[in-house]
Design an enzyme around this catalytic site. Structure first.
Site, mmCIF file in Angstrom:
data_model
loop_
_atom_site.group_PDB
_atom_site.id
_atom_site.type_symbol
_atom_site.label_atom_id
_atom_site.label_comp_id
_atom_site.label_asym_id
_atom_site.label_seq_id
_atom_site.Cartn_x
_atom_site.Cartn_y
_atom_site.Cartn_z
ATOM 1 N N GLY A 145 56.833 53.139 28.119
ATOM 2 C CA GLY A 145 56.093 54.032 27.492
ATOM 3 C C GLY A 145 56.724 55.322 27.480
ATOM 4 O O GLY A 145 57.565 55.963 28.197
ATOM 5 N N SER A 146 56.198 56.330 26.412
ATOM 6 C CA SER A 146 56.624 57.639 26.299
ATOM 7 C C SER A 146 56.735 58.604 27.357
ATOM 8 O O SER A 146 57.367 59.356 27.773
ATOM 9 C CB SER A 146 56.114 58.236 25.107
ATOM 10 O OG SER A 146 54.647 58.345 25.437
ATOM 11 N N GLU A 153 56.749 58.023 30.177
ATOM 12 C CA GLU A 153 57.477 57.389 31.530
ATOM 13 C C GLU A 153 59.156 57.648 31.458
ATOM 14 O O GLU A 153 59.910 57.656 32.262
ATOM 15 C CB GLU A 153 57.302 56.105 32.001
ATOM 16 C CG GLU A 153 55.767 55.659 32.515
ATOM 17 C CD GLU A 153 54.768 55.770 31.357
ATOM 18 O OE1 GLU A 153 53.736 56.253 31.378
ATOM 19 O OE2 GLU A 153 55.054 55.041 30.371
ATOM 20 N N GLU A 183 51.271 44.782 30.212
ATOM 21 C CA GLU A 183 51.321 45.279 31.739
ATOM 22 C C GLU A 183 50.946 44.357 32.555
ATOM 23 O O GLU A 183 51.027 44.515 33.816
ATOM 24 C CB GLU A 183 50.505 46.340 31.632
ATOM 25 C CG GLU A 183 51.237 47.647 30.981
ATOM 26 C CD GLU A 183 50.884 47.706 29.544
ATOM 27 O OE1 GLU A 183 50.623 46.773 28.812
ATOM 28 O OE2 GLU A 183 51.292 48.879 28.820
ATOM 29 N N HIS A 205 52.121 52.638 31.642
ATOM 30 C CA HIS A 205 52.059 53.545 30.760
ATOM 31 C C HIS A 205 50.507 54.069 30.562
ATOM 32 O O HIS A 205 49.777 53.493 29.873
ATOM 33 C CB HIS A 205 52.547 53.113 29.215
ATOM 34 C CG HIS A 205 52.373 54.072 28.226
ATOM 35 N ND1 HIS A 205 52.906 55.251 28.372
ATOM 36 C CD2 HIS A 205 52.120 53.718 27.057
ATOM 37 C CE1 HIS A 205 52.837 55.767 27.186
ATOM 38 N NE2 HIS A 205 52.079 55.158 26.413
ATOM 39 N N HIS A 220 31.622 30.452 46.416
ATOM 40 C CA HIS A 220 31.670 30.708 45.143
ATOM 41 C C HIS A 220 30.141 30.764 44.561
ATOM 42 O O HIS A 220 29.966 31.206 43.331
ATOM 43 C CB HIS A 220 32.327 29.796 44.601
ATOM 44 C CG HIS A 220 32.765 29.879 43.269
ATOM 45 N ND1 HIS A 220 33.582 28.815 42.230
ATOM 46 C CD2 HIS A 220 32.570 30.646 42.126
ATOM 47 C CE1 HIS A 220 33.659 29.139 41.048
ATOM 48 N NE2 HIS A 220 33.101 30.521 40.926
ATOM 49 N N GLY A 275 40.543 34.637 41.676
ATOM 50 C CA GLY A 275 39.930 33.915 40.446
ATOM 51 C C GLY A 275 40.131 34.509 39.099
ATOM 52 O O GLY A 275 39.771 33.624 38.269
#
Length: 537
Positions: free
Chosen positions: A40-41, A43, A62, A85, A292, A411
């Site tokens: 990304g810009s 980074e 990502e 990003h 659960h 999960g």
């Protein structure tokens, strides 16, 4: 300019070390030279003059980036470095950040931020509350107050990620910080394991020694702590039946062992039923217990004493009964093994073997996994994300060696395919099998591209039943009649072979049980990414 080029105090501004120089040297010393990222810009300055001994591992989304880093970190045992990003990238990654948190995977996650000078003007691609965005599913989050604080923040983040209970951490870094001057600093050494309290362990050990019918319940923390061998010794010393904790994300005991008793479901009443008859229940490296669905009644059988050894004080704090001991699982088991051996006990009854699965016009999941079990080497690593098939896998695809099975503890879907890539990257001499459901695969199928580009020996086995089977099978728990359709759970028309080929991966579809063994064997021996779509009932 790399860390080796940095100059000491008194150098001219043009040659003085920058934040980037110091960070590169720090990351090198910490062993995080594989950087999992999607560019990304904000980074880009981090990767200028990229060092030759570093590796940029590209993910096409990502979520796939974090999943790959998770698998890599679990397989290596060291924190992995992730670059996302800004706010948009962190948002895309949040599902797998949540999974990394539940997996207790050490990740140092960095994200770009807009330049400090324009942050007051709410600029494009900025993160208004960067530190708050990934919470509560990171152990620590910071945007350093000054550019010069970035290296020390990253070092602190690494130590926090590696301290038990391990987990992801987050550092937001403004784009203009990387070229600011910085002074190098001496790296600290931190011990990451805490030995359990001796007095508490002594009480636990005495209870085990006095027990008539002890049971061990093992979880992912056993394998994570490297305590596989020691737990086997402890079980054999006490002739204790060994169960796997509900929803455990790693294999922590050999499933062909004489004392192995099977898997506990995530339902209170069924757990109590399976553990009935044991007077001491010792849970190692797992919650006691993960549920659960809502249940009623006691958490352990009447008359049974519950003990727990866990590396996470937060988990210990909500244990509903018994006594919990907090500390490193392996160190605790070593202390228990140092006690005098108890009196002999008779061996418990062995776990019954499942009947052989036979071929049928439309293959059963049991037959498919039985075939895979007969073909795979015990050292092959399986990364699984096929929730509806997991109970069948637990009967027909046994794991007998440490660190050969990984799945998600959260999960949440979208972990398995990229995690298989990360594991294969970390273990270049091992074959990796990504065992994935058809619905699960579509969350991060971009991982196939990364596997192809790095020529990794991964076989993706897609179990295609054309539905979200786990939801359909779970529906009666929530009052659905047997003939009442569950909306949004049918998945017709997906062509996984075409999807794989579109990313450069050879694939094939198997519908005939007679062809399955041959096709799986060919894929496993290819030494490159392959996809096998298995149509199952």
């Amino acid at each position: 300019m790399t860390g080796s080029d940095k100059q000491g105090e008194g150098s001219s501004p043009s040659t003085r070390a920058t934040v980037r120089d110091v960070v590169i040297e720090l990351v090198r010393e910490l062993g995080m030279t594989s950087i999992f990222a999607n560019p990304g810009s904000t980074e880009l300055p981090m990767f200028r003059d990229f060092p030759a001994d570093f590796r940029y591992v590209l993910g096409l989304q990502e979520a796939a980036v974090v999943g790959m880093a998770d698998g890599y970190a679990q397989a290596t045992g060291n924190a992995a470095l992730v670059n996302l990003h800004s706010a948009a990238g962190v948002g895309n990654a949040m599902g797998n950040i949540f999974t990394a948190f539940k997996n207790q995977t050490p990740l140092v996650i960095t994200a770009g931020q807009q330049a400090r000078s324009i942050l007051p003007f709410d600029p494009f691609l900025s993160a208004a509350q960067a530190v708050e965005l990934p919470k509560p599913y990171v152990k620590w989050a910071i945007e350093p107050a000054r550019a010069q604080d970035v290296p020390r923040a990253l070092e602190r983040a690494y130590h926090i990620a590696m301290q038990e209970p391990r987990g992801p951490v987050f550092v937001s870094i403004p784009v203009d910080d990387w070229d600011q001057p910085a002074e190098s600093h001496e790296r600290a050494t931190v011990s990451n394991s805490v030995r359990p309290d001796p007095q508490a362990l002594a009480k636990l050990g005495a209870a085990l020694d006095a027990s008539r019918t002890p049971a061990l319940v093992v979880g992912a923390g056993v394998d994570r702590a490297g305590a596989w061998k020691e737990v086997v010794q402890l079980a054999e010393r006490h002739n204790a039946r060994v169960f796997v904790a509900p929803m455990s994300a790693r294999c922590s005991f050999p499933e062909d062992h004489r004392l192995f008793a099977g898997f506990l479901p995530a339902m209170r009443e069924k757990i109590v039923s399976l553990l009935d008859g044991h007077d001491v229940i010792f849970v190692l490296g797992a919650p006691a217990f993960s549920y659960h669905v809502e249940g009623t009644g006691p958490h352990v059988p009447p008359g049974a004493a519950l003990y727990q050894l866990i590396d996470d004080p937060n988990v210990a704090a909500w244990t509903p009964a018994g006594a919990a001991v907090v500390g490193n699982v392996r160190l605790g088991v070593l202390d228990l093994l140092a006690r005098a051996a108890p009196g002999a006990r008779p061996l418990p009854e062995p776990r019954p073997k499942p009947p052989r699965a036979e071929p049928s016009p439309v293959m059963s999941v049991a037959f498919a996994l039985q075939t895979l079990a007969e073909l795979r080497d015990p050292n092959d690593v399986v990364v699984e994300e096929a929730p509806s098939s997991r109970p069948v896998m637990q009967r027909y695809l046994p794991f007998t060696k440490s660190s050969t099975f990984f799945t998600m503890a959260s999960g949440g879907l979208g972990y398995g395919m990229p995690a298989a890539v990360g594991v294969a990257l970390a273990l270049p001499n091992s074959r990796v099998i990504g065992l994935i459901g058809d619905g699960s695969s579509m969350y991060s199928i971009q991982a196939i591209y990364s596997a192809v580009q790095m020529r990794l020996p991964i076989t993706f086995v897609i179990l295609n039943n054309q539905r979200y089977a786990a939801l359909q099978e779970f529906a009666p728990v929530f009052g659905f009649a047997s003939d009442d359709p569950v909306q949004g759970t049918d998945l017709p028309g997906l062509d996984f072979v075409s999807l794989a080929q579109g990313m450069g991966c050879k694939g094939l579809r198997v519908t005939d049980a007679a062809e399955l063994a041959e096709k799986l064997k060919e894929a496993l021996e290819a030494g490159e990414p392959r996809l096998v779509e298995v149509v199952v009932a």
